[in-house]
Design a protein around this motif. Structure first.
Motif, PDB file in Angstrom:
ATOM      1  N   ARG A   1      48.323   5.448  53.217  1.00  0.00           N
ATOM      2  CA  ARG A   1      47.956   4.049  53.384  1.00  0.00           C
ATOM      3  C   ARG A   1      47.086   3.634  52.218  1.00  0.00           C
ATOM      4  O   ARG A   1      46.349   4.429  51.654  1.00  0.00           O
ATOM      5  CB  ARG A   1      47.210   3.857  54.699  1.00  0.00           C
ATOM      6  CG  ARG A   1      48.101   4.145  55.874  1.00  0.00           C
ATOM      7  CD  ARG A   1      47.403   3.781  57.141  1.00  0.00           C
ATOM      8  NE  ARG A   1      48.302   4.005  58.275  1.00  0.00           N
ATOM      9  CZ  ARG A   1      48.038   3.598  59.479  1.00  0.00           C
ATOM     10  NH1 ARG A   1      46.915   2.963  59.725  1.00  0.00           N
ATOM     11  NH2 ARG A   1      48.882   3.819  60.450  1.00  0.00           N
TER      12      ARG A   1
ATOM     13  N   ASN B   1      49.804  -2.921  61.389  1.00  0.00           N
ATOM     14  CA  ASN B   1      50.688  -2.116  60.541  1.00  0.00           C
ATOM     15  C   ASN B   1      52.029  -1.868  61.252  1.00  0.00           C
ATOM     16  O   ASN B   1      53.093  -1.968  60.634  1.00  0.00           O
ATOM     17  CB  ASN B   1      50.018  -0.792  60.182  1.00  0.00           C
ATOM     18  CG  ASN B   1      50.791  -0.032  59.127  1.00  0.00           C
ATOM     19  OD1 ASN B   1      51.058  -0.559  58.059  1.00  0.00           O
ATOM     20  ND2 ASN B   1      51.153   1.205  59.446  1.00  0.00           N
TER      21      ASN B   1
ATOM     22  N   GLN C   1      43.212  -7.989  67.860  1.00  0.00           N
ATOM     23  CA  GLN C   1      41.915  -7.399  68.188  1.00  0.00           C
ATOM     24  C   GLN C   1      41.589  -7.442  69.678  1.00  0.00           C
ATOM     25  O   GLN C   1      40.670  -6.756  70.111  1.00  0.00           O
ATOM     26  CB  GLN C   1      40.802  -8.112  67.407  1.00  0.00           C
ATOM     27  CG  GLN C   1      40.816  -7.783  65.934  1.00  0.00           C
ATOM     28  CD  GLN C   1      39.698  -8.478  65.186  1.00  0.00           C
ATOM     29  OE1 GLN C   1      39.204  -9.522  65.612  1.00  0.00           O
ATOM     30  NE2 GLN C   1      39.306  -7.912  64.053  1.00  0.00           N
TER      31      GLN C   1
ATOM     32  N   LEU D   1      44.623 -12.688  64.091  1.00  0.00           N
ATOM     33  CA  LEU D   1      43.646 -11.605  64.135  1.00  0.00           C
ATOM     34  C   LEU D   1      43.128 -11.396  65.556  1.00  0.00           C
ATOM     35  O   LEU D   1      43.027 -10.251  66.026  1.00  0.00           O
ATOM     36  CB  LEU D   1      42.489 -11.919  63.183  1.00  0.00           C
ATOM     37  CG  LEU D   1      41.483 -10.807  62.949  1.00  0.00           C
ATOM     38  CD1 LEU D   1      42.154  -9.556  62.415  1.00  0.00           C
ATOM     39  CD2 LEU D   1      40.404 -11.280  61.997  1.00  0.00           C
TER      40      LEU D   1
ATOM     41  N   TRP E   1      43.320  -2.078  66.120  1.00  0.00           N
ATOM     42  CA  TRP E   1      44.018  -3.316  65.799  1.00  0.00           C
ATOM     43  C   TRP E   1      44.684  -3.256  64.435  1.00  0.00           C
ATOM     44  O   TRP E   1      45.747  -3.825  64.228  1.00  0.00           O
ATOM     45  CB  TRP E   1      43.088  -4.520  65.914  1.00  0.00           C
ATOM     46  CG  TRP E   1      41.889  -4.496  64.997  1.00  0.00           C
ATOM     47  CD1 TRP E   1      40.665  -3.956  65.267  1.00  0.00           C
ATOM     48  CD2 TRP E   1      41.814  -5.043  63.691  1.00  0.00           C
ATOM     49  NE1 TRP E   1      39.822  -4.124  64.207  1.00  0.00           N
ATOM     50  CE2 TRP E   1      40.506  -4.799  63.206  1.00  0.00           C
ATOM     51  CE3 TRP E   1      42.699  -5.703  62.860  1.00  0.00           C
ATOM     52  CZ2 TRP E   1      40.080  -5.200  61.947  1.00  0.00           C
ATOM     53  CZ3 TRP E   1      42.269  -6.107  61.603  1.00  0.00           C
ATOM     54  CH2 TRP E   1      40.975  -5.850  61.168  1.00  0.00           C
ATOM     55  N   GLN E   2      44.104  -2.529  63.482  1.00  0.00           N
ATOM     56  CA  GLN E   2      44.736  -2.406  62.159  1.00  0.00           C
ATOM     57  C   GLN E   2      46.041  -1.618  62.268  1.00  0.00           C
ATOM     58  O   GLN E   2      47.030  -1.947  61.614  1.00  0.00           O
ATOM     59  CB  GLN E   2      43.780  -1.741  61.171  1.00  0.00           C
ATOM     60  CG  GLN E   2      42.593  -2.633  60.850  1.00  0.00           C
ATOM     61  CD  GLN E   2      41.554  -1.913  60.034  1.00  0.00           C
ATOM     62  OE1 GLN E   2      41.317  -0.722  60.232  1.00  0.00           O
ATOM     63  NE2 GLN E   2      40.920  -2.649  59.130  1.00  0.00           N
ATOM     64  N   ASP E   3      46.042  -0.579  63.120  1.00  0.00           N
ATOM     65  CA  ASP E   3      47.275   0.186  63.331  1.00  0.00           C
ATOM     66  C   ASP E   3      48.340  -0.693  63.991  1.00  0.00           C
ATOM     67  O   ASP E   3      49.529  -0.582  63.681  1.00  0.00           O
ATOM     68  CB  ASP E   3      47.005   1.413  64.201  1.00  0.00           C
ATOM     69  CG  ASP E   3      46.115   2.434  63.496  1.00  0.00           C
ATOM     70  OD1 ASP E   3      46.208   2.538  62.248  1.00  0.00           O
ATOM     71  OD2 ASP E   3      45.342   3.116  64.195  1.00  0.00           O
TER      72      ASP E   3
END
Length: 87
Positions: A48, A75, A64, A60, A70-72
């Protein structure tokens, strides 16, 4: 009196002209070679990268709302949109 005026001058016009001539006619030192950016190493598959991304606040908030990870989830959602995304 004329001698007093010469003493008060901050610069001598002749000396200034000679300095300008010397600067224009003297050889210039060679410029250093431009620095090249370090070659980028190939990223291993599945690695990454850190990026900065602007998202709408509603988008967002959607990712979240379920807490950490939340980033995963972002992605994974983007990966689903990319054809033949490699792992």
């Amino acid at each position: 009196m004329a001698d007093d005026r010469n003493r008060r001058r901050f610069s001598d016009p002749r000396a200034a002209a000679e300095a300008a001539f010397r600067a224009a006619t003297s050889p210039k030192p060679e410029a250093a070679a431009p620095r090249q950016a370090a070659p980028r190493l190939a990223t291993p598959p599945g690695a990454r990268e850190v990026v900065s991304l602007r998202l709408d606040s509603a988008v967002l908030a959607h990712f979240q709302k379920d807490g950490p990870g939340w980033q995963d989830r972002i992605n994974a959602a983007l990966r689903a949109l990319v054809p033949a995304a490699e792992d």
